[in-house]
Scaffold this motif. Sequence first.
Motif, PDB file in Angstrom:
ATOM      1  N   ASN A  64       2.270   5.940   3.659  1.00 45.53           N
ATOM      2  CA  ASN A  64       0.983   5.939   2.957  1.00 45.53           C
ATOM      3  C   ASN A  64       1.126   6.354   1.495  1.00 45.53           C
ATOM      4  O   ASN A  64       0.135   6.501   0.789  1.00 45.53           O
ATOM      5  N   THR A 113      -5.078   7.813   4.765  1.00 47.34           N
ATOM      6  CA  THR A 113      -4.361   8.290   3.580  1.00 47.34           C
ATOM      7  C   THR A 113      -4.150   9.796   3.616  1.00 47.34           C
ATOM      8  O   THR A 113      -3.492  10.355   2.734  1.00 47.34           O
ATOM      9  N   ARG A 148       0.799  -1.217   0.000  1.00 45.31           N
ATOM     10  CA  ARG A 148       0.000   0.000   0.000  1.00 45.31           C
ATOM     11  C   ARG A 148       0.835   1.271   0.000  1.00 45.31           C
ATOM     12  O   ARG A 148       0.342   2.357  -0.310  1.00 45.31           O
TER      13      ARG A 148
END
Length: 542
Positions: free
Chosen positions: A232, A415, A39
Motif C-alpha cells: 500500500n 491504506t 497504487r
Amino acid sequence: MHLRLLAIAVISALSTHSTFATTDAELRSVLEKRFAGDRSGVCVAAAVVGDGGGVARAFVCAGGGKPRVDATSAFEIGSITKTMNGTLLAQFILAGKVSLDTPFADLLPKDAKLPVFDGKPILVRHVVTHTSGLPGLPPGFAPTDLSDPYASLTEAALFASLAGAKLERAPGAAFEYSNYATMLLSASLARMAGTDYETLLRERVFAPLAMRQSYIGKRPDGVRATAGHMSNGGETPPWTLPGNLAGVGGVRATLGDMVNYVQAQLAARDSTIADAIALTHVEVKTGAQPTMGINWILTPLAGRTVLMHDGGTGGFASFAGFDPERRRGVVVLADAAIDGVNELGLHLIDASTPLGTPRTVTKPDPKLVDALVGDYTMAGMKVSLTKRGDALVVQAQGQPAFVLSHDSAGDFFTTEFDARLSPIRKADGGYGFAWHQLGGTQVAQRVGAVAGKPAVVPTPEQLAAYAGEYPLVPGFALTVFEKDGKLYVQGTGQPPIEVAAAGDDVFVADAVGAQLRFERREGKVAAVTLEQNGQKLRGERR
C-alpha cells in the motif's frame, strides 16, 4: 508458495509478443508501462544481460519523477539468497565433503532429531528441491514482531524445534516450499565450514564474483540500505535473518552486484567457482514438480529451459532468471512487497510472456459491494463487511472499522495497513472472500445462509464444450473434462477437483477458493482465467 489447485504461481500463460528490452531506454519504457500509476508507489531497479555481455539498466518509480533508488541502493533479495546457499553446497559437494544423497541428518548436530517417514530419511537432494516434507516454518514458531518475523529465532531454537517435526509423506514425494529446511541447511553449511555464515558467503560467493556491495549484516562503505515498503506504499522495517540462518533469504544486494551474479550463471564472468555454479543448474531428480536444480527452478519457456528464482520479504520483491540457450539474464529488484515480479522478469527473458499490468485505484461494482456485505468468520474471529456510501467497510470483532478502496485487479485494500481482500465467487452465485496479510491468506466463511441467484445447471453436452488442456505457466496446465454430468479440473501432477457453475462461463471450486472464467471466440471456448488467492493466470486452450 504453492496452492492446492495451482502447483506454483510463476507467470501468466504465453500469449502476447513484444520486442526485447536491449537498451537502457527500451528497458525503462517497459518498466514505465508495467508500473505507471501502480497504487503501491513501488520503485524498481532492473537489468537485462544480453548475448555478448551487453547490459541494459533502468530505475523507475510508479509515480514517475526521479527514482528514489539507484546504483548504490541495496535491496533485500529474499529467497534468491537460496540459490547462493546452493552454490555454497555445490562447493562442498565438489570437495567431496557431502553429496546430494547424503542423509541430511549427517549434517546436523548429533542431538538434533530429524524425522523420517517409514524408515526413509530426508536426503540433501530433498532439502534443495523443497521435497523434504518438513513444514514451511519451524514447529511452534511464534514471531514476537510480525513486521520482522524471524528476528527472535535462534540457531539453538531452530535445531531444538526438530523434536516437534513430523513427516506426513515420504521425502521426495511432493513439493512443499520449506524455509525451515533451508534454514537448517544454511546453519549446517556454516558449521561444516567452521565460520559464521556471512563470512562464508562473502569469501566463497561474493568475493569470487566481485559482489562488493552485497551483505547480510555488515554493510559495505558507500552502499545505502534501501527502505522497504508494503504493497500500500507505507514504509516497513527491514527483516532480520539471524546469524547462520541467513541462507534462507538474508542477503541485501545492489543491482550491479546482481548483474555480476547473473552473468556468472551465464558463464559470462570468469570466476574460481564456475564449476560449483554449473552444478547448481543440473536437474536434481526427485519425481516431484516443479523440476529443480540446486535451489534453482527449471522452467520450460517457449521450447527452452529457463532457470529462475523469486524473492519476497515484508518490504521487497525480487526476481533473478536466465536463459542459458539464448544467453540472456534478468534481474528485477523492487522496494515494495508487490505481486508480478515473476511475470515481468520472464517477460524480459522472453517477450512471449505477458508483461502484466499495474494495480490502479478503481471504483468497485456496486452489485459486488452489496453481495459482499454480511458477517463472516475467519481464523476463529468474527469479521463484518458493511457499506458506507459506495465503499466497502471491514471490521474485525473488537477492532476499528476500515474503509476499503478497490483496484484494477479486482481486490479491495486499506491504506491504513498492508492487507487486501479478494472476492471469491460461490457456486450459489453469492460471494465470499480471501484476506491477504503479512504474507499469509485466510479464507473467510459467511455466517448464515445468503440467498444467491440459483446455480446454473449446464447439461453434460454444455460441460463437454469446456473440455481441453489450458497451459497456465511453463510446465503447468489445467486439464478440464466432463464426467457423469459434472465438470472437473486437474492441475499437472495433481488430483482432479470438481467445479460448479456459478454463472455463464464461470465455475468455482469452493473448497480451494478458486474461480475459472472461460472466454469464447466465435461462440467456442478458447481460453480460461484461473483466479485464486488474489492471483490471476490465463491460458489459451490447446
